[in-house]
Design a protein around this motif. Structure first.
Motif, PDB file in Angstrom:
ATOM      1  N   SER A  11      39.998  47.053  45.663  1.00 26.20           N
ATOM      2  CA  SER A  11      40.719  46.846  44.510  1.00 26.20           C
ATOM      3  C   SER A  11      41.465  45.336  44.769  1.00 26.20           C
ATOM      4  O   SER A  11      42.320  45.354  45.854  1.00 26.20           O
ATOM      5  N   LYS A  35      45.092  41.044  34.885  1.00 25.07           N
ATOM      6  CA  LYS A  35      44.341  42.300  34.952  1.00 25.07           C
ATOM      7  C   LYS A  35      43.942  42.618  33.375  1.00 25.07           C
ATOM      8  O   LYS A  35      42.768  42.807  33.299  1.00 25.07           O
ATOM      9  N   SER A  70      39.549  45.185  35.387  1.00 24.90           N
ATOM     10  CA  SER A  70      39.603  46.057  36.821  1.00 24.90           C
ATOM     11  C   SER A  70      38.463  46.576  36.752  1.00 24.90           C
ATOM     12  O   SER A  70      38.340  47.735  36.124  1.00 24.90           O
ATOM     13  N   GLN A 102      39.318  49.876  38.182  1.00 25.16           N
ATOM     14  CA  GLN A 102      39.893  50.831  37.400  1.00 25.16           C
ATOM     15  C   GLN A 102      38.783  51.507  36.428  1.00 25.16           C
ATOM     16  O   GLN A 102      38.902  52.713  35.966  1.00 25.16           O
TER      17      GLN A 102
END
Length: 148
Positions: A117, A125, A130, A133
């Motif tokens: 990450s 973001k 992401s 994510q």
């Protein structure tokens, strides 16, 4: 404790993805598992457009991106092979990175996804999204996120 027999590792050009590969190597050695390294070539913004006949430089760009991905995967493959880990490499096209990772995790008998990450926050973001994510939220199997 879970036994991870097949680990999927997402690799891009970032140092954090190499750190994720190191974690996956350690886990694979611990459990005697197999590893699949995946690199997803970004979605072609010109798909469906006859742009390649107009701009060969775009074709060259995507061909170079694929060669760079293959070079990264083959470099890592040597490390895993030296350590006695059964390893496959895979390059995917035409999907976003998160879609490519998730699709592969469903096609293969994957027990664990390992990925880095970049740690983007706030506006970055929101704009860039992401991948980690998205994979974490949609995956049906465990995901190990390696942070910078």
């Amino acid at each position: 404790m879970a036994h991870y027999k097949h680990i999927l590792v997402a690799i891009d050009e970032s140092p954090i993805s190499y750190a994720a590969a190191e974690h996956a190597l350690d886990i694979a050695k611990l459990f005697g598992g197999k590893v699949t390294l995946i690199s997803v070539i970004a979605v072609d913004p010109f798909s469906g457009v006859d742009f390649y006949k107009v701009a060969p430089a775009v074709t060259d760009y995507f061909m170079q991106a694929e060669q760079n991905a293959l070079d990264r995967l083959n470099d890592l493959k040597q490390t895993f092979t030296r350590e006695g880990i059964d390893l496959d490499i895979r390059i995917m096209h035409g999907l976003s990175p998160s879609e490519g990772i998730l699709q592969t995790s469903k096609e293969l008998p994957i027990d664990l996804i390992v990925m880095g990450s970049h740690g983007r926050k706030g506006f970055q973001k929101l704009v860039l999204g992401s991948v980690a994510q998205k994979v974490l939220g949609a995956s049906e199997i465990p995901v190990l996120i390696v942070k910078e």
